[in-house]
Design an enzyme around this catalytic site. Structure first.
Site, PDB file in Angstrom:
ATOM      1  N   HIS A 100       0.879  -1.172   0.000  1.00  0.00           N
ATOM      2  CA  HIS A 100       0.000   0.000   0.000  1.00  0.00           C
ATOM      3  C   HIS A 100       0.915   1.220   0.000  1.00  0.00           C
ATOM      4  CE1 HIS A 100      -2.491  -2.914   2.348  1.00  0.00           C
ATOM      5  NE2 HIS A 100      -3.523  -2.327   1.799  1.00  0.00           N
ATOM      6  N   ASP A 103       2.247   2.048   3.382  1.00  0.00           N
ATOM      7  CA  ASP A 103       3.171   1.081   4.012  1.00  0.00           C
ATOM      8  C   ASP A 103       4.607   1.500   3.776  1.00  0.00           C
ATOM      9  OD1 ASP A 103       0.945  -0.567   4.346  1.00  0.00           O
ATOM     10  OD2 ASP A 103       1.379  -1.698   2.521  1.00  0.00           O
TER      11      ASP A 103
HETATM   12  C1  XUL Z   1      -7.681  -6.593   4.221  1.00  0.00           C
HETATM   13  C2  XUL Z   1      -6.828  -7.031   3.121  1.00  0.00           C
HETATM   14  C3  XUL Z   1      -5.964  -5.978   2.514  1.00  0.00           C
HETATM   15  C4  XUL Z   1      -5.868  -6.034   1.039  1.00  0.00           C
HETATM   16  C5  XUL Z   1      -5.133  -4.858   0.452  1.00  0.00           C
HETATM   17  O1  XUL Z   1      -8.358  -7.593   4.847  1.00  0.00           O
HETATM   18  O2  XUL Z   1      -6.802  -8.188   2.768  1.00  0.00           O
HETATM   19  O3  XUL Z   1      -4.734  -6.037   3.112  1.00  0.00           O
HETATM   20  O4  XUL Z   1      -5.226  -7.193   0.621  1.00  0.00           O
HETATM   21  O5  XUL Z   1      -5.662  -3.646   0.830  1.00  0.00           O
END
Ligand code: XUL
Ligand code: CO
Length: 436
Positions: A100, A103
């Site tokens: 992300h 992150d």
């Molecule tokens: C949340 C989840 C996230 C997604 C990316 O449950 O799985 O981490 O993979 O936003």
């Protein structure tokens, strides 16, 4: 400078090896069903759990204190973390990673400052990618943690939140493109509702469709050719998540004319939270041509939330690999470990144990699935169960040669359906156990 001084590159040593820091089944070069294991899985490490997870929970403080992380939100700390992450992934032999925006780089005091931080850290990420050859499976924007997204991002009642989310996705798409990302994921964290009395359902769904179209348009504008993916998940964090399962997502994408641009990123623990098996979600998406990638983990059947544990269940990975092979693999997708070590697993070496276990469990699943396919009995029993559709009446119906009237006259002359045969569920289950 090494951040994991006690761990060398993880070798493949085979099933008999007693070395916990070796693969027992995952052998990247080994060819199964015409493809190397590396290409079957395209394993990916997630930045958020593995390098930002602290072990904090609603009841307690962080426990996962990493020697490379000073806990600050400085750009220097973020850059050091990138180096630790790439050392880890290189030693593990993971060909991909996923992140992300928030992150990898700290948020600044303003949008402009946040974007600048992201550019600075992306430089280090790019350098490390070039150094190691590790590639980006997907990028995604975190549109759920910041308080501005409390009512949602694309589905917020606050149009400014929609605009912020648009700016964030625009920037994250640019960074994902710059880093050669092969996909771009949307998980609709706060896109849902807690209460229908205060929710304009139609407006929120229309705005979500509008938001995705803006993303598609911008990707075209900048020449980003990666695959867009939506990640279904029910009832967390909101009571009702709009992307609750594969069927709901596909229906949404079709309703808003987005099926040409999106596929699904399916996650095991999300499937079980939705009351489905991962096999169901995979089959359902694949039969509609919508299977894009998977987030590999598992839940705990006694707990009703997203525990994101590393996959260790061989039945589960066998089923996943059977579906993937049947449908020709993941294309630009991969097996992305959206999983976290437990709060009590506090040593950096536990990150290795967790990923080695996950990769070996998938490798065993692949080998078992391939053996089942080579044996052929499972498929044969399945074909036999549907034999009435392969010739005669069934084949005539499937070829459009019948209607209600012709079927009525057939059954009037025949009197009744021919007797049913046994479903043989127990035999199917026994046969599976012969391979596990
Ligand atoms: C949340 C989840 C996230 C997604 C990316 O449950 O799985 O981490 O993979 O936003
Ligand atoms: Co996920």
């Amino acid at each position: 400078m090494t951040h994991f001084p006690d761990v060398d590159s993880i070798p493949f040593e085979g099933p008999q090896s007693g070395n916990p820091l070796a693969f027992h089944h995952y052998n990247a070069e080994e060819v199964v069903e015409g493809k190397s294991m590396r290409d079957h899985f395209r394993f990916s490490v997630v930045y958020w759990h593995t390098f930002r997870g602290t072990g904090a929970d609603p009841f307690g403080a962080p426990t996962l204190l990493r020697p490379w992380d000073d806990g600050s939100s400085s750009v220097d700390n973020a850059c050091r973390r990138v180096e630790a992450a790439f050392e880890f992934m290189e030693k593990l032999g993971s060909p991909y990673f996923a992140f992300h925006d928030v992150d990898i780089a700290p948020e600044g005091d303003s949008l402009a400052a946040t974007q600048k931080n992201l550019d600075v850290v992306a430089d280090v990420v790019e350098r490390e990618m070039l150094r190691t050859g590790i590639r980006l499976l997907w990028g995604t924007a975190n549109l759920f943690s910041h308080p501005r997204y409390m009512h949602g991002a694309a589905t917020s009642c606050n149009a400014d939140a929609f605009a912020c989310a648009a700016a964030q996705v625009k920037k994250c798409l640019e960074v994902t493109q710059r880093l050669g990302g092969e996909n771009y994921v949307f998980w609709g964290g706060r896109e849902g509702y807690q209460n229908l009395w205060n929710t304009d359902l139609k407006r929120e769904l229309d705005n979500l469709g509008r938001f995705f179209h803006m993303a598609v348009d911008y990707a075209k504008q900048i020449g980003f050719t990666g695959q867009f993916l939506i990640e279904p998940k029910p009832k967390e964090p909101t009571k009702h998540q709009y992307d609750s399962d594969a069927a709901a997502c596909i229906n949404f994408l079709r309703a808003y004319d987005l099926t040409d641009h999106f596929k699904l990123n399916l996650e095991t623990n999300h499937a079980t939270l939705a009351g489905h098996t991962m096999m169901h979600e995979l089959e359902y998406a694949a039969l509609q041509g919508m299977l894009g990638s998977i987030d590999a983990n598992r839940g705990d059947l006694l707990l009703g939330w997203d525990t994101d544990q590393f996959p260790t269940d061989i039945y589960q990975t066998t089923r996943i690999m059977l579906v993937l092979i049947k449908h020709g693999g993941l294309g630009s997708g991969g097996v992305n470990f959206d999983a976290k070590v437990r709060r009590e697993s506090i040593d950096p070496v536990d990150l290795f144990h967790a990923h080695i276990g996950g990769m070996d469990t998938f490798a065993r699943g692949l080998k078992i699935a391939a053996a089942m396919r080579a044996d052929g009995r499972l498929q044969q029993m399945l074909d036999e169960r549907y034999a009435s559709w392969s010739s005669g009446l069934g084949s005539d119906i499937e070829n459009g040669k019948h209607d209600f009237a012709s079927l009525e006259s057939l059954m009037l002359s025949q009197g009744d359906a021919s007797p049913n045969t046994s479903g043989r569920q127990e035999l199917f289950e026994n046969l599976v156990n012969q391979f596990i």
